[in-house]
Scaffold this motif. Sequence first.
Motif, PDB file in Angstrom:
ATOM      1  N   LYS A 196     -42.600  61.306  38.921  1.00 45.39           N
ATOM      2  CA  LYS A 196     -42.487  59.857  38.739  1.00 45.39           C
ATOM      3  C   LYS A 196     -42.347  59.502  37.261  1.00 45.39           C
ATOM      4  CE  LYS A 196     -45.024  58.451  42.886  1.00 45.39           C
ATOM      5  NZ  LYS A 196     -46.259  57.796  43.407  1.00 45.39           N
ATOM      6  N   LYS A 197     -43.110  60.176  36.417  1.00 45.80           N
ATOM      7  CA  LYS A 197     -43.048  59.897  34.977  1.00 45.80           C
ATOM      8  C   LYS A 197     -41.677  60.280  34.414  1.00 45.80           C
ATOM      9  CE  LYS A 197     -45.508  60.753  30.634  1.00 45.80           C
ATOM     10  NZ  LYS A 197     -44.297  61.041  29.850  1.00 45.80           N
ATOM     11  N   LEU A 198     -41.159  61.440  34.841  1.00 46.55           N
ATOM     12  CA  LEU A 198     -39.847  61.878  34.363  1.00 46.55           C
ATOM     13  C   LEU A 198     -38.754  60.920  34.821  1.00 46.55           C
ATOM     14  CD1 LEU A 198     -38.184  63.996  32.896  1.00 46.55           C
ATOM     15  CD2 LEU A 198     -38.094  65.327  35.018  1.00 46.55           C
ATOM     16  N   HIS A 199     -38.843  60.466  36.053  1.00 50.74           N
ATOM     17  CA  HIS A 199     -37.860  59.501  36.566  1.00 50.74           C
ATOM     18  C   HIS A 199     -37.889  58.210  35.749  1.00 50.74           C
ATOM     19  CE1 HIS A 199     -36.702  56.182  39.414  1.00 50.74           C
ATOM     20  NE2 HIS A 199     -35.643  56.956  39.492  1.00 50.74           N
ATOM     21  N   LYS A 200     -39.085  57.744  35.443  1.00 48.96           N
ATOM     22  CA  LYS A 200     -39.228  56.522  34.649  1.00 48.96           C
ATOM     23  C   LYS A 200     -38.682  56.715  33.238  1.00 48.96           C
ATOM     24  CE  LYS A 200     -42.784  53.223  33.158  1.00 48.96           C
ATOM     25  NZ  LYS A 200     -44.246  52.909  33.192  1.00 48.96           N
ATOM     26  N   MET A 203     -36.397  58.910  32.229  1.00 50.07           N
ATOM     27  CA  MET A 203     -34.943  59.071  32.253  1.00 50.07           C
ATOM     28  C   MET A 203     -34.248  57.721  32.396  1.00 50.07           C
ATOM     29  SD  MET A 203     -34.067  62.149  31.680  1.00 50.07           S
ATOM     30  CE  MET A 203     -32.348  61.767  31.957  1.00 50.07           C
ATOM     31  N   LYS A 204     -34.804  56.840  33.200  1.00 53.36           N
ATOM     32  CA  LYS A 204     -34.227  55.499  33.329  1.00 53.36           C
ATOM     33  C   LYS A 204     -34.279  54.757  31.997  1.00 53.36           C
ATOM     34  CE  LYS A 204     -34.688  52.760  36.701  1.00 53.36           C
ATOM     35  NZ  LYS A 204     -35.233  51.825  37.715  1.00 53.36           N
ATOM     36  N   LYS A 205     -35.416  54.860  31.310  1.00 53.35           N
ATOM     37  CA  LYS A 205     -35.537  54.214  30.001  1.00 53.35           C
ATOM     38  C   LYS A 205     -34.532  54.791  29.015  1.00 53.35           C
ATOM     39  CE  LYS A 205     -40.420  52.852  30.112  1.00 53.35           C
ATOM     40  NZ  LYS A 205     -41.744  53.053  29.466  1.00 53.35           N
ATOM     41  N   SER A 206     -34.329  56.105  29.065  1.00 55.01           N
ATOM     42  CA  SER A 206     -33.407  56.768  28.145  1.00 55.01           C
ATOM     43  C   SER A 206     -31.971  56.293  28.361  1.00 55.01           C
ATOM     44  CB  SER A 206     -33.490  58.288  28.334  1.00 55.01           C
ATOM     45  OG  SER A 206     -32.532  58.952  27.544  1.00 55.01           O
ATOM     46  N   THR A 207     -31.532  56.236  29.609  1.00 53.92           N
ATOM     47  CA  THR A 207     -30.161  55.796  29.884  1.00 53.92           C
ATOM     48  C   THR A 207     -29.968  54.323  29.528  1.00 53.92           C
ATOM     49  OG1 THR A 207     -30.803  55.401  32.201  1.00 53.92           O
ATOM     50  CG2 THR A 207     -29.776  57.516  31.681  1.00 53.92           C
ATOM     51  N   GLU A 208     -30.981  53.512  29.789  1.00 52.13           N
ATOM     52  CA  GLU A 208     -30.884  52.094  29.428  1.00 52.13           C
ATOM     53  C   GLU A 208     -30.799  51.925  27.911  1.00 52.13           C
ATOM     54  OE1 GLU A 208     -34.341  50.479  31.242  1.00 52.13           O
ATOM     55  OE2 GLU A 208     -33.518  50.518  33.283  1.00 52.13           O
ATOM     56  N   VAL A 214     -23.786  58.250  30.906  1.00 51.51           N
ATOM     57  CA  VAL A 214     -24.899  57.628  31.631  1.00 51.51           C
ATOM     58  C   VAL A 214     -24.659  57.673  33.137  1.00 51.51           C
ATOM     59  CG1 VAL A 214     -26.036  55.420  32.084  1.00 51.51           C
ATOM     60  CG2 VAL A 214     -25.655  56.165  29.731  1.00 51.51           C
ATOM     61  N   ASN A 215     -23.428  57.414  33.562  1.00 50.07           N
ATOM     62  CA  ASN A 215     -23.114  57.485  34.994  1.00 50.07           C
ATOM     63  C   ASN A 215     -23.333  58.894  35.536  1.00 50.07           C
ATOM     64  OD1 ASN A 215     -22.406  54.790  34.999  1.00 50.07           O
ATOM     65  ND2 ASN A 215     -20.214  55.173  34.758  1.00 50.07           N
ATOM     66  N   GLN A 216     -22.949  59.887  34.737  1.00 50.52           N
ATOM     67  CA  GLN A 216     -23.134  61.275  35.152  1.00 50.52           C
ATOM     68  C   GLN A 216     -24.618  61.614  35.268  1.00 50.52           C
ATOM     69  OE1 GLN A 216     -20.706  63.139  36.048  1.00 50.52           O
ATOM     70  NE2 GLN A 216     -21.621  65.172  36.226  1.00 50.52           N
ATOM     71  N   ILE A 217     -25.410  61.180  34.293  1.00 53.22           N
ATOM     72  CA  ILE A 217     -26.854  61.443  34.324  1.00 53.22           C
ATOM     73  C   ILE A 217     -27.513  60.711  35.489  1.00 53.22           C
ATOM     74  CG2 ILE A 217     -29.010  61.069  33.062  1.00 53.22           C
ATOM     75  CD1 ILE A 217     -27.486  61.576  30.480  1.00 53.22           C
ATOM     76  N   THR A 267     -26.673  62.839  38.645  1.00 45.54           N
ATOM     77  CA  THR A 267     -27.145  64.228  38.698  1.00 45.54           C
ATOM     78  C   THR A 267     -28.620  64.402  38.354  1.00 45.54           C
ATOM     79  OG1 THR A 267     -26.442  64.593  36.401  1.00 45.54           O
ATOM     80  CG2 THR A 267     -24.858  65.115  38.139  1.00 45.54           C
ATOM     81  N   VAL A 268     -29.236  63.396  37.727  1.00 44.80           N
ATOM     82  CA  VAL A 268     -30.636  63.543  37.319  1.00 44.80           C
ATOM     83  C   VAL A 268     -31.514  62.416  37.872  1.00 44.80           C
ATOM     84  CG1 VAL A 268     -32.228  63.799  35.377  1.00 44.80           C
ATOM     85  CG2 VAL A 268     -29.893  64.686  35.191  1.00 44.80           C
ATOM     86  N   VAL A 269     -31.169  61.176  37.563  1.00 43.51           N
ATOM     87  CA  VAL A 269     -32.038  60.049  37.928  1.00 43.51           C
ATOM     88  C   VAL A 269     -32.139  59.893  39.446  1.00 43.51           C
ATOM     89  CG1 VAL A 269     -32.418  57.571  37.700  1.00 43.51           C
ATOM     90  CG2 VAL A 269     -31.522  58.876  35.761  1.00 43.51           C
ATOM     91  N   ASP A 270     -31.002  59.886  40.130  1.00 38.41           N
ATOM     92  CA  ASP A 270     -31.028  59.730  41.593  1.00 38.41           C
ATOM     93  C   ASP A 270     -31.743  60.890  42.293  1.00 38.41           C
ATOM     94  OD1 ASP A 270     -29.757  57.337  41.334  1.00 38.41           O
ATOM     95  OD2 ASP A 270     -27.765  58.068  41.900  1.00 38.41           O
ATOM     96  N   PRO A 271     -31.480  62.159  41.917  1.00 37.25           N
ATOM     97  CA  PRO A 271     -32.238  63.254  42.537  1.00 37.25           C
ATOM     98  C   PRO A 271     -33.742  63.163  42.288  1.00 37.25           C
ATOM     99  CG  PRO A 271     -30.251  64.121  41.530  1.00 37.25           C
ATOM    100  CD  PRO A 271     -30.347  62.687  41.113  1.00 37.25           C
ATOM    101  N   LEU A 272     -34.147  62.701  41.112  1.00 40.63           N
ATOM    102  CA  LEU A 272     -35.578  62.526  40.847  1.00 40.63           C
ATOM    103  C   LEU A 272     -36.182  61.482  41.783  1.00 40.63           C
ATOM    104  CD1 LEU A 272     -35.706  62.604  36.939  1.00 40.63           C
ATOM    105  CD2 LEU A 272     -36.880  64.181  38.479  1.00 40.63           C
TER     106      LEU A 272
END
Length: 338
Positions: A124-128, A130-135, A185-188, A191-196
Motif C-alpha cells: 500500500k505504501k509503495l502504491h501511494k 508511486m502515485k505521488k511520484s508520477t503526479e 508516466v502512462n507506461q509506469i 506496468t507498476v501502479v495498476d499492478p500494485l
Amino acid sequence: MIASFSSVIWSIAGKRHIYQYAPPTARSRVGCSPSEKSPSWALLTDAFQQGLHTWFYDVSGLTSGSSSEQFHFPASSTSLLCSTEYLRIPFKIGQPKKQIVSKTVERDFEREYDKLQKLEDQTKKLHKDMKKSTEADLAMSKAAVKISADLLSNPLCEQDQAFLDSMTALDTAMRRMDAFNQEKVNQIQKTVVDPLKKYSSVFPSLNMAVKRREQTLQDYKRLQAKVEKYEEKEKTGPVMVKLHQAKEELRPVKDDFEAKNKQLLDEMPKFYQSRIDYFQPSFEALIRAQVVYFTEMYKIFSELTDQIDQAGLTDEQRERETEAKLTELRALSIVADD
C-alpha cells in the motif's frame, strides 16, 4: 491457556496496571464506561473468550465518589463490580483441557500471517508513493512548458531576434520533454501502479479467511469443552445422549477448522513467495521506462545546448559576463541603494 497470552506490565505514577490479552488475531476492544465521575475503560473481551479466568487492575486513587461503582458491558448482561481500591474480575469460560492446536502450529501460523500483514502495508505504501511520484513528474513537465511559454511571450522577443530564437528552441524542447514524460508516466501507470493496486486488492480476502479460521477455532474450543464436560460426568442415560449429541455437533466443526487451518498454512507461504515473480516484471518495466525517458532527455537538451549556446565561451566566461551585466544594472540610479 493463560500461559500462552502475552503480558504487558508498565508503571504510571506508581500505579501498577497489568493486562493479559490474546494474540493479535484474536483481539477486539469493547468500551466499558462507568458513571461520569470515573474514567473510561476498555476491556479486551476476546482475551476472556480465549480462556483468561481472572483479570486484575489496580485502580487505587483513580476513581472518585462512592467506594464502588457498577460497570456494564454494552450488549451484555454481565456486570462488573469496581472497587476504588482493588478490582478483581472472576471470569470463567468453558475451555477444553485437550490442546486443540499445538503451540508450534500456532506460532508458525502467526509468523506467516505477520509476514503477509507487513507485505500488505509495504504494498500500500509503495502504491501511494508511486502515485505521488508520477503526479510530481507530470507537474514538473507542465510547469516547464508554462515557463517556456511565458518567456516566449515576453515583449523582449519582439525586439531581439536572437532572444526569440533561443526562447523558441527552449519552448520546443520543453514540449518534447513533456510529451516523453507523459509517455513515461502512462507506461509506469500500466506496468507498476495498476499492478500494485490489483495486488493490494487480494489482502482483504486473505484477512477474511484468517478471521473465519479464528471464528471456527473458537467454536471448536467451545464444543470440545462441552464434550469434555459430559465425559467427566457420571455415565447416566441422559448424559450419554448429550455426550453423543455433543460429539456429533463437534465433528463437522473440527473438520472445518482443520481444513481451513491446513489451507492457510499451505497457501500463506506460497502467496508470500509469489511476490517476487509478481513484482519483478513491474520493476523491470519501471527501470526501462526511466532509461528511455532520460536517454531522450539527453538528446533533447544536447540539441538545445547546440542551438542556444555561444560558441567558444567557457562556464567561467559566461559567469563573468553575467556578473558584468548585473553590475551595469546596479549602477543605474533607479536601482541604487539608499
